[in-house]
Design an enzyme around this catalytic site. Structure first.
Site, short mmCIF file in Angstrom:
data_model
loop_
_atom_site.label_atom_id
_atom_site.label_comp_id
_atom_site.label_asym_id
_atom_site.label_seq_id
_atom_site.Cartn_x
_atom_site.Cartn_y
_atom_site.Cartn_z
N ARG A 104 0.82 -1.20 0.00
CA ARG A 104 0.00 0.00 0.00
C ARG A 104 0.86 1.26 0.00
O ARG A 104 0.33 2.37 0.00
CB ARG A 104 -0.82 0.00 1.27
N ARG A 150 -21.74 -1.20 2.34
CA ARG A 150 -21.18 -2.54 2.58
C ARG A 150 -21.65 -3.14 3.91
O ARG A 150 -21.67 -2.46 4.94
CB ARG A 150 -19.66 -2.47 2.59
N ARG A 183 -18.65 -2.48 8.95
CA ARG A 183 -17.30 -2.24 9.47
C ARG A 183 -17.24 -0.90 10.17
O ARG A 183 -17.85 0.07 9.73
CB ARG A 183 -16.30 -2.29 8.31
N ARG A 194 -9.86 7.70 4.62
CA ARG A 194 -9.22 6.55 3.94
C ARG A 194 -8.96 6.89 2.47
O ARG A 194 -7.93 6.50 1.91
CB ARG A 194 -10.12 5.32 4.04
P1 AP5 Z 1 -14.91 -4.86 -1.23
O1 AP5 Z 1 -14.63 -6.03 -2.11
O2 AP5 Z 1 -15.08 -5.09 0.24
O3 AP5 Z 1 -13.84 -3.69 -1.51
P2 AP5 Z 1 -12.32 -3.54 -1.05
O4 AP5 Z 1 -11.55 -2.96 -2.18
O5 AP5 Z 1 -11.82 -4.86 -0.49
O6 AP5 Z 1 -12.50 -2.46 0.06
P3 AP5 Z 1 -11.90 -2.30 1.52
O7 AP5 Z 1 -12.69 -1.22 2.19
O8 AP5 Z 1 -11.82 -3.62 2.25
O9 AP5 Z 1 -10.48 -1.81 1.22
P4 AP5 Z 1 -9.60 -1.01 2.15
O10 AP5 Z 1 -8.37 -1.06 1.34
O11 AP5 Z 1 -10.03 0.34 2.55
O12 AP5 Z 1 -9.67 -1.80 3.54
P5 AP5 Z 1 -8.72 -2.86 4.22
O13 AP5 Z 1 -9.56 -3.81 4.96
O14 AP5 Z 1 -7.73 -3.39 3.24
O15 AP5 Z 1 -16.22 -4.14 -1.81
C1 AP5 Z 1 -16.76 -2.97 -1.19
C2 AP5 Z 1 -18.29 -2.97 -1.38
O16 AP5 Z 1 -18.60 -2.84 -2.77
C3 AP5 Z 1 -19.00 -4.25 -0.91
O17 AP5 Z 1 -20.23 -3.91 -0.36
C4 AP5 Z 1 -19.21 -5.06 -2.21
O18 AP5 Z 1 -20.35 -5.86 -2.13
C5 AP5 Z 1 -19.38 -3.95 -3.25
N1 AP5 Z 1 -18.80 -4.29 -4.56
C6 AP5 Z 1 -17.59 -4.84 -4.81
N2 AP5 Z 1 -17.39 -4.96 -6.14
C7 AP5 Z 1 -18.52 -4.47 -6.74
C8 AP5 Z 1 -18.91 -4.30 -8.10
N3 AP5 Z 1 -18.10 -4.66 -9.12
N4 AP5 Z 1 -20.12 -3.75 -8.35
C9 AP5 Z 1 -20.95 -3.39 -7.32
N5 AP5 Z 1 -20.63 -3.52 -6.01
C10 AP5 Z 1 -19.43 -4.05 -5.73
O19 AP5 Z 1 -7.89 -1.95 5.23
C11 AP5 Z 1 -8.49 -1.38 6.39
C12 AP5 Z 1 -7.45 -0.61 7.18
O20 AP5 Z 1 -6.38 -1.49 7.61
C13 AP5 Z 1 -6.72 0.50 6.39
O21 AP5 Z 1 -7.45 1.72 6.40
C14 AP5 Z 1 -5.40 0.61 7.18
O22 AP5 Z 1 -5.57 1.32 8.37
C15 AP5 Z 1 -5.12 -0.85 7.54
N6 AP5 Z 1 -4.29 -1.52 6.52
C16 AP5 Z 1 -4.69 -2.54 5.70
N7 AP5 Z 1 -3.69 -2.91 4.89
C17 AP5 Z 1 -2.64 -2.11 5.19
C18 AP5 Z 1 -1.32 -1.99 4.67
N8 AP5 Z 1 -0.88 -2.78 3.66
N9 AP5 Z 1 -0.52 -1.05 5.20
C19 AP5 Z 1 -0.94 -0.24 6.20
N10 AP5 Z 1 -2.17 -0.30 6.74
C20 AP5 Z 1 -3.01 -1.23 6.24
#
Ligand code: AP5
Length: 241
Positions: A104, A150, A183, A194
Site C-alpha cells: 500500500r 457494505r 465495518r 481513507r
Molecule cells: P470490497 O470487495 O469489500 O472492496 P475492497 O476494495 O476490499 O474495500 P476495503 O474497504 O476492504 O479496502 P480497504 O483497502 O479500505 O480496507 P482494508 O480492509 O484493506 O467491496 C466494497 C463494497 O462494494 C461491498 O459492499 C461489495 O459488495 C461492493 N462491490 C464490490 N465490487 C462491486 C462491483 N463490481 N459492483 C458493485 N458492487 C461491488 O484496510 C483497512 C485498514 O487497515 C486500512 O485503512 C489501514 O488502516 C489498515 N491496513 C490494511 N492494509 C494495510 C497496509 N498494507 N498497510 C498499512 N495499513 C493497512
C-alpha cells in the site's frame, strides 16, 4: 509397482505466482480476491482482515494498529511487513497467493520485491516469480456508495451491499442466516480520510509498478462477474509479462 509420492509444500509447483490486487478502498479487492480463490484454490491474504483479527484478539500488533485504523490512516510499514512475512511462509501459500490490500506504499512494494527474492523465501515454489499486479479502477461516487452500503457476514466473511448486492433477506447472510455487520471504518468521516490516505500514499505505487512493466488496470465500475472475467484474463496475461 508405482511408488506413492507424497508432495511436501516445497515440492509443489507455484500455479499463479503472487497476485497483487491494488485499488482504492471499496474498489472490490476483497470481492475479486474471493473469486480468484475459487478459481485457483490459492489463499487470499487481506492485510485489513489480518489486522482486524489482531485488534479483535487484543494482540500487541492489534493494540498498535487499532487507533490508526479507526482514523483511516495506514499502520506503520514495518508492522505490516512483519505480519505479511509470517503469513507468506505458511504452507498454504506454496502454490501461489493473493495479496489484497498489500502493498500500500512504495516502501511496502520494495520490501515485497526483496522478500520474494530473498533468503527467507529460499526453496519456496514462488521464489523469484514477479508479482502479477492488478489495479481495480473505480470512480469516486461509486466508491462512496460501495463503502457506505457494505455489510458483511461475521461468520463466513461474505460481502454484501445494501444498494448494489443485497442479501435475499435484509441484513441476513444468505449462506449462514447470521445478522450482517457494518465495518467500524465504513462511516462517512473515516471513509473520507481513507480515500485521502489512498491518494497520498498508495497512488504513487501505480507508477512504481508501471515503470516495472507489471501494472494492469481494469475497469472496476462494472458488475462483479464482469470485473472477475477481466481479473482472470489479467492473471493469464500476467504470466506473459
Ligand atoms: P470490497 O470487495 O469489500 O472492496 P475492497 O476494495 O476490499 O474495500 P476495503 O474497504 O476492504 O479496502 P480497504 O483497502 O479500505 O480496507 P482494508 O480492509 O484493506 O467491496 C466494497 C463494497 O462494494 C461491498 O459492499 C461489495 O459488495 C461492493 N462491490 C464490490 N465490487 C462491486 C462491483 N463490481 N459492483 C458493485 N458492487 C461491488 O484496510 C483497512 C485498514 O487497515 C486500512 O485503512 C489501514 O488502516 C489498515 N491496513 C490494511 N492494509 C494495510 C497496509 N498494507 N498497510 C498499512 N495499513 C493497512
Amino acid at each position: 509397482m508405482v511408488s506413492q509420492v507424497v508432495a511436501t509444500s516445497r515440492e509443489k509447483v507455484c500455479k499463479t505466482g503472487p497476485i497483487v490486487l491494488l485499488g482504492a478502498p471499496g474498489a472490490g479487492k476483497g470481492t475479486q480476491a474471493r473469486k480468484i480463490t475459487e478459481a485457483y484454490h490459492i489463499p487470499q491474504i487481506s492485510t485489513g482482515d489480518l489486522l482486524r483479527e489482531n485488534v479483535a484478539k487484543g494482540t500487541s500488533l492489534g493494540l498498535a494498529a487499532k487507533a490508526v485504523m479507526d482514523r483511516g490512516e495506514l499502520v506503520p510499514d514495518q508492522l505490516v511487513c512483519d505480519m505479511v512475512a509470517k503469513r507468506l511462509l505458511e504452507p498454504d501459500c506454496a502454490q501461489g497467493f493473493i495479496l489484497d490490500g498489500f502493498p500500500r506504499t512504495v516502501a511496502q512494494a520494495e520490501w515485497l520485491d526483496n522478500f520474494l527474492n530473498g533468503k527467507l523465501f529460499e526453496g519456496h515454489p514462488c521464489k523469484r516469480m514477479p508479482p502479477i499486479v492488478i489495479d481495480i479502477a473505480v470512480g469516486y461516487n461509486q466508491l462512496l456508495r460501495r463503502l457506505t452500503g457494505r455489510r458483511s457476514c461475521p461468520t463466513c466473511g461474505r460481502i454484501y451491499n445494501i444498494y448494489l448486492q443485497s442479501p435475499r433477506v435484509p441484513d441476513v447472510c444468505d449462506a449462514e442466516g447470521t445478522k450482517l455487520v457494518q465495518r467500524k471504518d465504513d462511516t462517512e468521516e473515516v471513509i473520507s480520510e481513507r480515500l485521502k490516505t489512498y491518494e497520498r500514499q498508495t497512488l504513487p505505487l501505480l507508477e512504481y509498478y508501471r515503470t516495472k512493466g507489471r501494472l494492469q488496470t481494469l475497469d472496476g465500475d462494472r458488475d462483479p462477474d464482469q470485473v472477475a472475467a477481466q481479473t482472470l484474463q489479467a492473471i493469464e496475461h500476467g504470466h506473459r509479462l
